[in-house]
Design a protein around this motif. Structure first.
Motif, PDB file in Angstrom:
ATOM      1  N   ASP A   1     -20.223 -19.023  19.249  1.00 45.01           N
ATOM      2  CA  ASP A   1     -21.350 -18.224  18.785  1.00 45.01           C
ATOM      3  C   ASP A   1     -20.835 -17.145  17.849  1.00 45.01           C
ATOM      4  N   ARG A   2     -21.734 -16.304  17.347  1.00 43.40           N
ATOM      5  CA  ARG A   2     -21.340 -15.292  16.372  1.00 43.40           C
ATOM      6  C   ARG A   2     -20.354 -14.283  16.961  1.00 43.40           C
ATOM      7  N   ASN A   3     -20.576 -13.878  18.196  1.00 43.58           N
ATOM      8  CA  ASN A   3     -19.671 -12.903  18.812  1.00 43.58           C
ATOM      9  C   ASN A   3     -18.259 -13.454  18.927  1.00 43.58           C
ATOM     10  N   THR A   4     -18.172 -14.741  19.281  1.00 41.23           N
ATOM     11  CA  THR A   4     -16.853 -15.363  19.459  1.00 41.23           C
ATOM     12  C   THR A   4     -16.101 -15.445  18.134  1.00 41.23           C
ATOM     13  N   ILE A   5     -16.781 -15.952  17.092  1.00 39.50           N
ATOM     14  CA  ILE A   5     -16.091 -16.126  15.811  1.00 39.50           C
ATOM     15  C   ILE A   5     -15.779 -14.776  15.166  1.00 39.50           C
ATOM     16  N   GLU A   6     -16.662 -13.801  15.339  1.00 39.15           N
ATOM     17  CA  GLU A   6     -16.387 -12.480  14.780  1.00 39.15           C
ATOM     18  C   GLU A   6     -15.198 -11.828  15.472  1.00 39.15           C
ATOM     19  N   GLU A   7     -15.042 -12.090  16.764  1.00 41.23           N
ATOM     20  CA  GLU A   7     -13.877 -11.569  17.485  1.00 41.23           C
ATOM     21  C   GLU A   7     -12.592 -12.200  16.939  1.00 41.23           C
ATOM     22  N   VAL A   8     -12.645 -13.496  16.621  1.00 43.65           N
ATOM     23  CA  VAL A   8     -11.480 -14.169  16.047  1.00 43.65           C
ATOM     24  C   VAL A   8     -11.109 -13.541  14.705  1.00 43.65           C
ATOM     25  N   TYR A   9     -12.111 -13.328  13.872  1.00 43.55           N
ATOM     26  CA  TYR A   9     -11.846 -12.734  12.566  1.00 43.55           C
ATOM     27  C   TYR A   9     -11.331 -11.297  12.700  1.00 43.55           C
ATOM     28  N   ARG A  10     -11.784 -10.578  13.693  1.00 44.07           N
ATOM     29  CA  ARG A  10     -11.258  -9.229  13.917  1.00 44.07           C
ATOM     30  C   ARG A  10      -9.783  -9.278  14.308  1.00 44.07           C
ATOM     31  N   ARG A  11      -9.414 -10.285  15.087  1.00 48.09           N
ATOM     32  CA  ARG A  11      -8.010 -10.434  15.460  1.00 48.09           C
ATOM     33  C   ARG A  11      -7.161 -10.764  14.231  1.00 48.09           C
ATOM     34  N   ILE A  12      -7.691 -11.616  13.358  1.00 44.41           N
ATOM     35  CA  ILE A  12      -6.966 -11.939  12.128  1.00 44.41           C
ATOM     36  C   ILE A  12      -6.838 -10.696  11.255  1.00 44.41           C
ATOM     37  N   ASP A  13      -7.891  -9.903  11.215  1.00 44.40           N
ATOM     38  CA  ASP A  13      -7.850  -8.659  10.443  1.00 44.40           C
ATOM     39  C   ASP A  13      -6.763  -7.731  10.977  1.00 44.40           C
ATOM     40  N   ASP A  14      -6.619  -7.655  12.296  1.00 47.76           N
ATOM     41  CA  ASP A  14      -5.566  -6.827  12.890  1.00 47.76           C
ATOM     42  C   ASP A  14      -4.180  -7.338  12.520  1.00 47.76           C
ATOM     43  N   MET A  15      -4.029  -8.662  12.487  1.00 43.57           N
ATOM     44  CA  MET A  15      -2.730  -9.243  12.151  1.00 43.57           C
ATOM     45  C   MET A  15      -2.377  -9.050  10.682  1.00 43.57           C
ATOM     46  N   GLU A  16      -3.381  -8.898   9.838  1.00 43.91           N
ATOM     47  CA  GLU A  16      -3.154  -8.733   8.402  1.00 43.91           C
ATOM     48  C   GLU A  16      -3.464  -7.309   7.946  1.00 43.91           C
ATOM     49  N   LYS A  17      -3.092  -6.338   8.775  1.00 47.48           N
ATOM     50  CA  LYS A  17      -3.320  -4.949   8.426  1.00 47.48           C
ATOM     51  C   LYS A  17      -2.544  -4.585   7.154  1.00 47.48           C
ATOM     52  N   ASN A  18      -3.151  -3.755   6.334  1.00 51.41           N
ATOM     53  CA  ASN A  18      -2.497  -3.270   5.122  1.00 51.41           C
ATOM     54  C   ASN A  18      -1.473  -2.201   5.488  1.00 51.41           C
ATOM     55  N   ARG A  19      -0.245  -2.464   5.180  1.00 52.87           N
ATOM     56  CA  ARG A  19       0.818  -1.513   5.497  1.00 52.87           C
ATOM     57  C   ARG A  19       0.900  -0.415   4.433  1.00 52.87           C
ATOM     58  N   LEU A  20       1.391   0.744   4.845  1.00 56.00           N
ATOM     59  CA  LEU A  20       1.654   1.832   3.911  1.00 56.00           C
ATOM     60  C   LEU A  20       3.062   1.635   3.368  1.00 56.00           C
ATOM     61  N   LEU A  21       3.158   1.308   2.098  1.00 63.09           N
ATOM     62  CA  LEU A  21       4.433   0.979   1.483  1.00 63.09           C
ATOM     63  C   LEU A  21       4.960   2.151   0.661  1.00 63.09           C
ATOM     64  N   THR A  22       6.268   2.181   0.503  1.00 62.18           N
ATOM     65  CA  THR A  22       6.928   3.197  -0.312  1.00 62.18           C
ATOM     66  C   THR A  22       7.648   2.507  -1.455  1.00 62.18           C
ATOM     67  N   GLN A  23       7.378   2.984  -2.659  1.00 56.84           N
ATOM     68  CA  GLN A  23       7.994   2.408  -3.846  1.00 56.84           C
ATOM     69  C   GLN A  23       8.876   3.447  -4.519  1.00 56.84           C
ATOM     70  N   LEU A  24      10.097   3.054  -4.848  1.00 58.49           N
ATOM     71  CA  LEU A  24      11.032   3.932  -5.546  1.00 58.49           C
ATOM     72  C   LEU A  24      10.922   3.650  -7.036  1.00 58.49           C
ATOM     73  N   ASN A  25      10.453   4.626  -7.792  1.00 61.65           N
ATOM     74  CA  ASN A  25      10.263   4.466  -9.224  1.00 61.65           C
ATOM     75  C   ASN A  25      11.430   5.075  -9.990  1.00 61.65           C
ATOM     76  N   LYS A  26      11.740   4.478 -11.118  1.00 63.31           N
ATOM     77  CA  LYS A  26      12.852   4.924 -11.952  1.00 63.31           C
ATOM     78  C   LYS A  26      12.342   5.102 -13.381  1.00 63.31           C
ATOM     79  N   ARG A  27      12.733   6.226 -13.995  1.00 61.30           N
ATOM     80  CA  ARG A  27      12.291   6.490 -15.360  1.00 61.30           C
ATOM     81  C   ARG A  27      13.403   7.169 -16.140  1.00 61.30           C
ATOM     82  N   LYS A  28      13.567   6.746 -17.386  1.00 60.05           N
ATOM     83  CA  LYS A  28      14.575   7.346 -18.250  1.00 60.05           C
ATOM     84  C   LYS A  28      14.114   8.733 -18.708  1.00 60.05           C
TER      85      LYS A  28
END
Length: 370
Positions: free
Chosen positions: A312-339
């Motif tokens: 049902d809708r509750n079941t499939i939405e719970e599955v998608y919420r679990r997938i969303d948790d597994m694919e959380k957007n991480r906070l990344l750090t980028q080292l930039n270099k400039r002349k």
């Protein structure tokens, strides 16, 4: 030292002219003879500023000018934090069996599945690229990855029975569930999003697809272009189907050009693309299950979600919420270099020395005696 560079190295040759210029200036000043002054009184002898200050300033001006022309460059580093942007493809089964009742009012199995997909889209961040591939006997790209949620929801709406769209009519007449080919199409969409210099040619893509046909491979050969750019991280496929999932490695499948699903999963694992398989019937070939279980927990292909119980809708939405948790957007750090240039620093020093030289020429106390 690798972070230092000189834009015009030949300018350092100008430094050799400094002694010659100072010598020429001194020759011009010899028109004033101080010998008589030395004999009369030591108090009249020129002080340190008058005797050497102009030479020092002249050398400083010429030296700084040469360095300004040469322009020594150095690298400047700084850190930037940002939220990871995910690339996600929703691979949706649209075969005729998806039109059967779901057991939840008048909603079909496809309606419930699409409701879960819409919920998943709402959960994702605005910087995620999300696209849609629909399939039955064959696969079709319905929506290329986009940031525009209105377009994405509109395309998902075309997959519903009530829309009666051409896409729905074409795919819903198919009885088979070709999840392996649909996953391959979704993966190719990711390939097309790469910068031009990193994209695979048509021949390379065709060779890669041909390599996935037939028997199960222990390891898939990955093109060098994909290895160099560390392709796959931050990418995921969400495959929804109600059919039995088979490897597809028979001679007939090879003749039709249908990739072995186990090989497709092996390719995604090697590339770093995550795969989440939602199976309504729970009928998944054991070889495919093993493909999901292979490797270390943090390097596995993904996960299978079995929906063999009440759907049902509750079941499939719970599955998608679990997938969303597994694919959380991480906070990344980028080292930039400039002349960075040193030209303006040396030019300013040269200007300051020139100004001080001019002051010595106009202030009576420091003028030359003549």
């Amino acid at each position: 030292m690798n972070d230092l560079a000189v834009q015009y190295p030949w300018a350092f040759l100008l430094l050799a002219l400094i002694p010659a210029v100072i010598y020429a200036r001194k020759r011009l000043e010899r028109r004033t003879d101080f010998s008589g002054i030395f004999l009369i009184s030591g108090n009249l002898r020129p002080g340190g500023v008058r005797s050497t200050g102009r030479d020092v300033l002249c050398g400083l001006f010429l030296g700084c000018s040469a360095f300004a022309v040469a322009n020594i460059q150095y690298s400047s580093y700084w850190q930037r934090t940002y939220l990871e942007s995910k690339w996600i493809m929703l691979v949706q089964d649209l075969s005729g069996s998806m039109n059967r009742p779901s057991g939840e009012g008048r909603m079909t199995l496809g309606d419930v599945a699409l409701a879960g997909a819409r919920e998943f889209v709402e959960l994702r961040g605005k910087d995620d690229l999300i696209g849609v591939v629909a399939f039955s006997s064959y696969a079709k790209l319905v929506c290329p990855p986009t940031f525009d949620r209105a377009i994405l929801k509109s395309k998902l709406g075309m997959l519903g029975k009530e829309s009666d769209s051409p896409v729905f009519r074409q795919l819903s007449v198919g009885g088979a569930t070709n999840a392996s080919y649909a996953s391959w199409v979704a993966l190719c969409v990711f390939f097309m999003l790469l910068p031009e210099e990193s994209q695979l040619s048509f021949e390379e893509l065709d060779d890669l697809r041909f390599a996935l046909l037939g028997k199960t491979l222990r390891q898939v050969s990955i093109p060098e272009e994909l290895k160099r750019i560390n392709f796959g991280h931050g990418m995921a496929l969400v495959v929804f189907t109600d059919g039995r999932i088979e490897p597809n490695k028979s001679e007939e499948d090879v003749r039709k050009g249908i990739p072995n699903f186990v090989n497709v999963l092996g390719l995604t694992r090697q590339l770093g693309v995550r795969v989440y398989l939602i199976s309504v019937t729970g009928e998944v070939n054991r070889e495919i299950e093993s493909a999901f279980e292979d490797g270390e927990p943090d390097r596995r292909t993904g996960q299978i979600f079995y929906m063999s119980g009440r759907f049902d809708r509750n079941t499939i939405e719970e599955v998608y919420r679990r997938i969303d948790d597994m694919e959380k957007n991480r906070l990344l750090t980028q080292l930039n270099k400039r002349k960075r240039d040193t030209r303006w620093m040396f030019a300013l020093a040269a200007l300051c020395s020139l100004c001080v030289f001019g002051l010595l020429e106009v202030i009576p106390r420091y003028r030359r005696i003549g």
